[in-house]
Design a protein around this motif. Structure first.
Motif, short mmCIF file in Angstrom:
data_model
loop_
_atom_site.label_atom_id
_atom_site.label_comp_id
_atom_site.label_asym_id
_atom_site.label_seq_id
_atom_site.Cartn_x
_atom_site.Cartn_y
_atom_site.Cartn_z
N ASN A 25 0.77 -1.26 0.07
CA ASN A 25 0.19 0.04 -0.09
C ASN A 25 0.89 1.16 -0.01
O ASN A 25 0.56 2.33 0.56
CB ASN A 25 -1.05 0.15 1.42
CG ASN A 25 -1.64 -1.26 1.23
OD1 ASN A 25 -2.43 -1.62 0.25
ND2 ASN A 25 -2.27 -1.68 2.46
N TYR A 26 2.03 1.10 -0.50
CA TYR A 26 2.94 2.33 -0.89
C TYR A 26 2.45 3.26 -1.81
O TYR A 26 1.91 2.86 -2.79
CB TYR A 26 4.35 1.90 -1.05
CG TYR A 26 5.20 3.23 -1.26
CD1 TYR A 26 5.82 3.65 0.00
CD2 TYR A 26 5.71 3.59 -2.43
CE1 TYR A 26 6.62 4.59 -0.17
CE2 TYR A 26 6.70 4.64 -2.64
CZ TYR A 26 6.98 5.26 -1.26
OH TYR A 26 8.03 6.24 -1.29
N PRO A 27 2.12 4.65 -1.57
CA PRO A 27 2.96 5.53 -0.53
C PRO A 27 2.18 5.64 1.06
O PRO A 27 1.03 5.45 0.85
CB PRO A 27 3.04 6.69 -1.04
CG PRO A 27 1.62 7.00 -2.13
CD PRO A 27 1.78 5.58 -2.59
N HIS A 28 2.84 5.47 1.96
CA HIS A 28 2.32 5.30 3.33
C HIS A 28 2.03 6.97 3.64
O HIS A 28 2.95 7.44 4.47
CB HIS A 28 3.04 4.68 4.29
CG HIS A 28 3.31 3.44 3.80
ND1 HIS A 28 4.58 2.68 3.92
CD2 HIS A 28 2.48 2.30 3.35
CE1 HIS A 28 4.77 1.41 3.69
NE2 HIS A 28 3.40 1.37 3.07
N VAL A 29 1.04 7.52 2.89
CA VAL A 29 0.79 9.10 3.11
C VAL A 29 0.32 9.16 4.66
O VAL A 29 0.90 10.20 5.35
CB VAL A 29 -0.05 9.58 2.37
CG1 VAL A 29 -0.39 10.99 2.31
CG2 VAL A 29 0.23 9.35 0.77
N TYR A 30 -0.50 8.34 5.23
CA TYR A 30 -1.16 8.49 6.46
C TYR A 30 -0.57 7.80 7.70
O TYR A 30 -0.26 6.49 7.37
CB TYR A 30 -2.61 8.18 6.35
CG TYR A 30 -3.45 9.01 5.50
CD1 TYR A 30 -3.74 10.40 5.43
CD2 TYR A 30 -3.90 8.43 4.32
CE1 TYR A 30 -4.33 11.24 4.63
CE2 TYR A 30 -4.51 9.44 3.47
CZ TYR A 30 -4.84 10.46 3.73
OH TYR A 30 -5.56 11.44 2.60
N LEU A 31 -0.23 8.43 8.50
CA LEU A 31 0.66 7.86 9.65
C LEU A 31 0.01 7.68 10.87
O LEU A 31 -1.01 8.69 10.96
CB LEU A 31 1.80 8.92 9.77
CG LEU A 31 2.70 9.11 8.64
CD1 LEU A 31 4.03 10.11 8.95
CD2 LEU A 31 3.36 7.83 8.06
N PRO A 32 -0.05 6.80 11.72
CA PRO A 32 -0.47 6.69 13.21
C PRO A 32 0.29 7.93 13.87
O PRO A 32 1.17 8.26 13.76
CB PRO A 32 -0.05 5.39 13.68
CG PRO A 32 0.17 4.67 12.42
CD PRO A 32 0.83 5.47 11.42
N PHE A 33 -0.57 8.24 15.05
CA PHE A 33 0.13 9.41 15.95
C PHE A 33 1.26 9.08 16.51
O PHE A 33 2.28 10.03 16.19
CB PHE A 33 -1.15 9.50 16.99
CG PHE A 33 -0.61 10.55 18.02
CD1 PHE A 33 -0.62 11.74 17.77
CD2 PHE A 33 0.08 10.07 19.14
CE1 PHE A 33 -0.36 12.73 18.81
CE2 PHE A 33 0.61 10.95 20.36
CZ PHE A 33 0.44 12.48 20.11
N GLN A 34 1.43 7.91 16.90
CA GLN A 34 2.94 7.44 17.64
C GLN A 34 4.01 7.51 16.62
O GLN A 34 5.25 7.89 16.99
CB GLN A 34 2.90 6.39 18.28
CG GLN A 34 2.63 5.12 17.58
CD GLN A 34 2.50 3.90 18.42
OE1 GLN A 34 2.74 3.95 19.55
NE2 GLN A 34 2.02 2.77 17.77
N VAL A 35 3.74 7.29 15.27
CA VAL A 35 4.72 7.24 14.33
C VAL A 35 5.08 8.56 14.03
O VAL A 35 6.35 8.96 14.01
CB VAL A 35 4.46 6.47 13.22
CG1 VAL A 35 5.18 6.63 11.93
CG2 VAL A 35 3.98 5.16 13.30
N LYS A 36 4.24 9.34 13.77
CA LYS A 36 4.48 10.91 13.27
C LYS A 36 5.10 11.49 14.60
O LYS A 36 6.20 12.35 14.39
CB LYS A 36 3.11 11.76 13.12
CG LYS A 36 3.58 13.14 12.62
CD LYS A 36 2.29 13.80 12.07
CE LYS A 36 2.62 15.39 11.79
NZ LYS A 36 1.56 15.99 10.95
N PHE A 37 4.62 11.32 15.75
CA PHE A 37 5.25 11.97 16.95
C PHE A 37 6.65 11.56 17.12
O PHE A 37 7.57 12.43 17.52
CB PHE A 37 4.30 11.56 18.09
CG PHE A 37 4.83 12.47 19.30
CD1 PHE A 37 4.68 13.85 19.27
CD2 PHE A 37 5.32 12.01 20.41
CE1 PHE A 37 4.99 14.66 20.58
CE2 PHE A 37 5.63 12.56 21.57
CZ PHE A 37 5.50 13.84 21.69
N PHE A 38 6.91 10.55 16.85
CA PHE A 38 8.26 9.78 16.93
C PHE A 38 9.36 10.64 16.10
O PHE A 38 10.69 10.94 16.49
CB PHE A 38 8.40 8.23 16.76
CG PHE A 38 9.83 7.80 16.65
CD1 PHE A 38 10.35 7.43 17.95
CD2 PHE A 38 10.47 7.63 15.64
CE1 PHE A 38 11.74 6.90 18.02
CE2 PHE A 38 11.70 6.92 15.46
CZ PHE A 38 12.27 6.74 16.70
#
Length: 374
Positions: free
Chosen positions: A150-163
């Motif tokens: 499912n690339y591109p992974h445009v949408y990120l979970p909260f903990q991934v983006k915050f990291f």
């Protein structure tokens, strides 16, 4: 740190004042943002600094899931955690490292390296635990195909983006810390090169929507760096503990092999199977379109392989030089020990010893004398 007594005051707005009070200045800025949360007029602006922005509702089989993508407002959030990183850096330095340094009585050069390794151990240990928690809870380790599906992974979970935002904030804060910590001029090019490489790789994974692969690679890299700096701390406390670097060498080689394997697996074999190979600005894959181009993808893979090969070459060269010095020291110690243990009895060509008394061949002693052996 804040509210502590200072032995000497410096003129306001001077360089020494900024160096000695940079953590307090950052603490005041962070505190002002937190106070702004208490008022309705400024709460919306304060949330821009504290929470990740660009949240969207993604429909799933179980309902709706809140996820995030990146944008220009992320710069504001990174700036807030930039000052938090400065504060935490000062806390670790003053309340942990400085107290240990007073007991060890290290030289100036070792003192600087000890502080650097101490800060890196605190950061890498926190990042390894945090990153491992994220990749396990998101299922990136249990399902390796999710690294490219499912690339591109445009949408990120909260903990991934915050990291990722916190990682960018930390490595950006390391740039002014070179000035605040008064790093020696000889060390600045090496540290600048290291900081730049981390910023380029983390920002590249964030912008090119390779966050899943970037998490695994950061976990491997931080694990190797953690062993390196722990070994350096142990060595500085007792220089006879040189063998601890052997454990780091093993972890370094293993992590580099896994890193190269992941690059080839994801970029070389995984991404070409992605169905969406067209440029679609509505889905936010403007940067991801480049990785769907075989020429760009192979160029990136070639650069990565060359970079990893250069890192391994420098590592092998360093280990060979280190082992050469080690074996030369061991051989010189053996020669010195063998020389000290040799016994040199007093003996003449014309006689021999019997019960410590020198006698000639015909059994007549010219004189009676006791020989003292060393």
């Amino acid at each position: 740190m804040a509210f502590r007594r200072r032995a000497k005051s410096h003129p306001l707005f001077s360089q020494e004042f900024l160096i000695h009070n940079h953590a307090d200045i950052g603490f005041c800025l962070v505190l002002s943002v937190l106070i702004a949360l208490m008022f309705e007029v400024t709460a919306k602006t304060a949330f821009l600094f504290i929470l990740p922005q660009y949240n969207v509702s993604v429909p799933t089989a179980d309902g709706e899931l809140i996820q995030y993508h990146y944008g220009l407002k992320d710069v504001v959030t990174i700036l807030f955690y930039f000052f938090i990183a400065i504060i935490l850096h000062a806390v670790v330095q003053e309340y942990i490292l400085d107290k240990i340094n007073r007991r060890l009585h290290l030289s100036k050069i070792k003192h600087s390296k000890f502080n650097e390794s101490g800060q890196m151990v605190a950061f890498h240990l926190t990042s390894v635990i945090w990153c491992l928690y994220v990749v396990v809870t998101e299922g990136y380790i249990s399902n390796p195909r999710s690294l490219w599906e499912n690339y591109p992974h445009v949408y990120l979970p909260f903990q991934v983006k915050f990291f990722y935002l916190c990682q960018l904030a930390y490595w950006l804060h390391a740039l002014p810390e070179l000035y605040f910590q008064k790093v020696r001029k000889e060390e600045i090019p090496r540290q600048l090169r290291c900081i730049t490489l981390y910023l380029v790789h983390i920002a590249g994974a964030y912008l090119f929507n390779l966050t899943r692969l970037g998490l695994i690679l950061l976990l491997l890299q931080y694990l190797a760096e953690l062993f390196l700096h722990v070994s350096r701390l142990i060595y500085f406390t007792d220089e006879s503990n040189e063998k601890v670097f052997n454990y780091w060498a093993v972890v370094f080689v293993v992590t580099k092999l896994f890193t190269l394997t992941l690059y080839i697996l994801v970029i070389g074999f995984g991404l070409p199977r992605v169905e969406n190979q067209a440029l679609d600005s509505e889905k936010g894959n403007l940067f991801s379109f480049l990785f769907n181009n075989i020429l760009f993808r192979m160029s990136v893979l070639l650069l990565v392989c060359l970079f990893q090969a250069s890192v391994m070459w420098r590592f092998i060269h360093f280990q060979l030089r280190r082992w050469r010095v080690y074996w030369n020291e061991q051989s010189s110690r053996k020669r010195a020990t063998g020389t000290n243990r040799q016994t040199r009895p007093f003996r003449r060509d014309w006689g021999y010893y019997e019960n410590g008394v020198v006698k000639v061949e015909n059994g007549i002693s010219p004189r009676t004398r006791k020989v003292k052996f060393p």
